[in-house]
Write a protein that holds these residues in place. Structure first.
Motif, PDB file in Angstrom:
ATOM      1  N   TYR A   8     -31.128   2.249  40.059  1.00 46.18           N
ATOM      2  CA  TYR A   8     -31.634   1.343  39.974  1.00 46.18           C
ATOM      3  C   TYR A   8     -30.944   0.141  40.979  1.00 46.18           C
ATOM      4  N   SER A  10     -30.115  -3.998  41.122  1.00 45.12           N
ATOM      5  CA  SER A  10     -31.453  -5.579  41.181  1.00 45.12           C
ATOM      6  C   SER A  10     -31.213  -6.500  42.640  1.00 45.12           C
ATOM      7  N   LYS A  39     -33.745   2.898  44.390  1.00 48.34           N
ATOM      8  CA  LYS A  39     -34.424   1.727  43.792  1.00 48.34           C
ATOM      9  C   LYS A  39     -33.973   0.678  43.702  1.00 48.34           C
ATOM     10  N   SER A  40     -34.739  -0.597  45.355  1.00 46.36           N
ATOM     11  CA  SER A  40     -34.347  -1.685  44.606  1.00 46.36           C
ATOM     12  C   SER A  40     -34.817  -2.756  45.908  1.00 46.36           C
ATOM     13  N   MET A  65     -37.736  -5.418  42.082  1.00 44.04           N
ATOM     14  CA  MET A  65     -36.896  -5.073  40.401  1.00 44.04           C
ATOM     15  C   MET A  65     -37.519  -5.988  39.087  1.00 44.04           C
ATOM     16  N   ASP A  67     -36.054  -7.883  37.534  1.00 42.37           N
ATOM     17  CA  ASP A  67     -34.940  -8.197  36.601  1.00 42.37           C
ATOM     18  C   ASP A  67     -34.726  -9.712  35.364  1.00 42.37           C
ATOM     19  N   SER A  94     -28.214   2.040  36.166  1.00 40.89           N
ATOM     20  CA  SER A  94     -28.939   0.574  36.853  1.00 40.89           C
ATOM     21  C   SER A  94     -27.757  -0.570  37.252  1.00 40.89           C
ATOM     22  N   CYS A  97     -30.181  -3.606  36.490  1.00 40.74           N
ATOM     23  CA  CYS A  97     -31.602  -3.778  35.991  1.00 40.74           C
ATOM     24  C   CYS A  97     -32.380  -3.748  34.211  1.00 40.74           C
TER      25      CYS A  97
END
Length: 140
Positions: A8, A10, A39-40, A65, A67, A94, A97
């Motif tokens: 993950y 940010s 994932k982003s 995300m 955040d 991560s 995140c």
């Protein structure tokens, strides 16, 4: 859980994705059976893809995300649990995140926090800082 890795990143700015590129390049050297799910945000995924050679073991998933949206973290984490189970994720990495550590803790998935700073350091209030730290402290 399986041996697959979820990464993950940010989507706050491009620096987060740029520093993960060499990590992802080296992670591709892991066993042939391991798949990496990145994932982003959309821009970050385009950037990471541009630096990586095509590899059927790396899967890109665009998502916001979120955040900095503390009030949404529990829902984000709960929704992500289904993905983590489906893909048999055994490790979560991560890049700052925070909310993903809630899901990792709930599913007992090992996790790594990758950061040269965290959102906790940028908080305006002590209460907000504690929210971030409570997530980051869940990292294995």
């Amino acid at each position: 859980m399986g041996k697959n890795i979820a990464f993950y990143i940010s989507d706050h700015n491009m620096e987060h994705c740029l520093r993960t590129v060499p990590i992802l390049q080296n992670m591709r050297k892991i066993e042939d059976e391991v798949h990496i799910f990145v994932k982003s945000g959309k821009k970050q995924m385009e950037c990471v893809r541009s630096f990586l050679e095509s590899d059927e073991r790396i899967h890109f998933h665009e998502m916001e995300m979120r955040d900095r949206e503390i009030e949404n973290w529990e829902v984000l984490a709960e929704n992500e649990e289904a993905f983590l189970k489906k893909e048999k994720i055994g490790l979560i990495v991560s890049d700052i995140c925070p909310w993903i550590f809630l899901a990792a803790d709930e599913l007992r998935i090992r996790s790594i926090l990758l950061a040269n700073y965290t959102w906790a350091e940028l908080c305006d209030t002590e209460e907000e800082k504690e929210e971030y730290l409570s997530c980051y402290e869940l990292a294995s």
